[in-house]
Design an enzyme around this catalytic site. Structure first.
Site, PDB file in Angstrom:
ATOM      1  N   GLU A  51      15.371  -2.331   5.888  1.00 41.66           N
ATOM      2  CA  GLU A  51      14.103  -2.721   6.523  1.00 41.66           C
ATOM      3  C   GLU A  51      14.350  -3.836   7.516  1.00 41.66           C
ATOM      4  OE1 GLU A  51      11.348  -2.688   2.501  1.00 41.66           O
ATOM      5  OE2 GLU A  51      11.933  -4.568   3.421  1.00 41.66           O
ATOM      6  N   HIS A  62      16.514  -6.182   3.413  1.00 41.20           N
ATOM      7  CA  HIS A  62      15.739  -6.525   4.607  1.00 41.20           C
ATOM      8  C   HIS A  62      16.450  -7.695   5.295  1.00 41.20           C
ATOM      9  CE1 HIS A  62      11.411  -7.151   6.303  1.00 41.20           C
ATOM     10  NE2 HIS A  62      12.285  -7.663   7.132  1.00 41.20           N
ATOM     11  N   HIS A 104       5.385  -4.206  -1.291  1.00 34.83           N
ATOM     12  CA  HIS A 104       5.035  -5.626  -1.180  1.00 34.83           C
ATOM     13  C   HIS A 104       4.122  -6.047  -2.309  1.00 34.83           C
ATOM     14  CE1 HIS A 104       5.311  -9.471   0.713  1.00 34.83           C
ATOM     15  NE2 HIS A 104       6.102  -8.934   1.620  1.00 34.83           N
TER      16      HIS A 104
HETATM   17  N1  PXP Z   1       8.497  -3.794   2.048  1.00 32.36           N
HETATM   18  C1  PXP Z   1       8.759  -4.678   3.030  1.00 32.36           C
HETATM   19  C2  PXP Z   1       8.625  -4.223   4.429  1.00 32.36           C
HETATM   20  C3  PXP Z   1       9.172  -5.983   2.744  1.00 32.36           C
HETATM   21  O1  PXP Z   1       9.414  -6.848   3.736  1.00 32.36           O
HETATM   22  C4  PXP Z   1       9.318  -6.364   1.396  1.00 32.36           C
HETATM   23  C5  PXP Z   1       9.806  -7.757   1.074  1.00 32.36           C
HETATM   24  O2  PXP Z   1      11.074  -7.952   1.632  1.00 32.36           O
HETATM   25  C6  PXP Z   1       9.040  -5.411   0.405  1.00 32.36           C
HETATM   26  C7  PXP Z   1       8.619  -4.146   0.758  1.00 32.36           C
HETATM   27  C8  PXP Z   1       9.168  -5.746  -1.056  1.00 32.36           C
HETATM   28  O3  PXP Z   1       8.197  -6.683  -1.384  1.00 32.36           O
HETATM   29  P1  PXP Z   1       8.319  -7.525  -2.727  1.00 32.36           P
HETATM   30  O4  PXP Z   1       9.562  -8.341  -2.616  1.00 32.36           O
HETATM   31  O5  PXP Z   1       7.078  -8.323  -2.766  1.00 32.36           O
HETATM   32  O6  PXP Z   1       8.431  -6.519  -3.856  1.00 32.36           O
END
Ligand code: PXP
Length: 242
Positions: free
Chosen positions: A75, A44, A196
């Site tokens: 992302e 990301h 997330h």
């Molecule tokens: N999905 C998105 C859109 C995110 O921004 C993130 C964090 O960068 C994640 C998934 C993954 O989340 P986590 O790091 O809490 O597992």
């Protein structure tokens, strides 16, 4: 079909950047994920490139190509620089996220009642380039319907709400809300990812929801990896230092 695990490598990039040399190597950990059986890797890159950089997109594209059938998911907020890099490197999937540059991490899905106009041409452009498009969404039926209307292939359900409820021990109604959102998305022809704050504790209950295509997990996976390796490594140092 099993749910694909896409490992988010942002935290590896963050560690690397903290020392200004290429250690730890994001590419190395991408290979480790894919060799271990993960279906893909995610980064990301944010506009300030404080963890994953735009250069990482090209590097990871090359790594993932070594593993037929595995996927690269990029992302981010579709600002001009991000879109240019994505269109140039053509990941398998691009997950569009409405995060602000100064946000610590993503904390809400698209509000397509007001943002559809912005999103439609971007979705078109990405799909024309052969990239599967997923939209980061809250578990809200009306918004998910709009995600279909703007042409997305998938949605990624933003799971922090579920993770917080799980932590509190009282999560059945929140999980049901996510299930209804996922079922609705599937019923209108959208595939469903999730991500997330998913972790080793809360993932199994979340995946009682059918048809979750992919989970994207980063922060907890790295913390859990430290937890499971920390004492072992300390013991190795102590052996040397004896
Ligand atoms: N999905 C998105 C859109 C995110 O921004 C993130 C964090 O960068 C994640 C998934 C993954 O989340 P986590 O790091 O809490 O597992």
């Amino acid at each position: 079909m099993a749910t694909v695990l896409s490992v988010n490598l942002n935290k590896i990039a963050l560690l690397r950047n903290s020392r200004g040399r290429n250690y730890p190597q994001v590419e190395h950990y991408a290979r480790e994920c894919l060799l271990a059986g993960a279906g893909g890797v995610t980064i990301h890159p944010r506009p300030d490139q404080r963890h994953a950089t735009y250069q990482d997109v090209a590097s990871l594209k090359a790594v993932v190509e070594e593993f037929p059938g595995k996927e690269l998911n990029i992302e981010g907020n579709p600002v001009a620089d991000f879109l240019e890099v994505v269109l140039k490197n053509k990941p398998d999937q691009c997950t569009l996220v409405p995060d602000q540059p100064d946000q610590l991490t993503s904390d809400h899905g698209w509000e397509l009642t007001t943002q559809s106009k912005q999103v439609v041409p971007i979705v078109e452009q990405l799909k024309a380039a052969g990239i599967r498009v997923s939209l980061f969404m809250d578990p809200v039926i009306e918004q998910i319907e709009l995600a279909k209307q703007v042409g997305a292939d998938r949605i990624e359900l933003y799971t922090e709400g579920y993770a917080r409820a799980f932590q509190s021990g009282n999560y059945a109604s929140v999980l049901e809300q996510y299930k209804q959102a996922a079922d609705y998305a599937t019923s209108i022809g959208l595939e469903v990812n999730a991500g997330h704050d998913l972790d080793l504790q809360n993932l199994a209950a979340f995946l009682t929801i059918p048809n979750i295509k992919e989970v994207s997990i980063g922060h907890a996976l790295i913390v859990e990896s430290i937890d499971q390796g920390f004492t072992n490594v300390i013991k190795q140092y102590l052996k040397i230092a004896q």
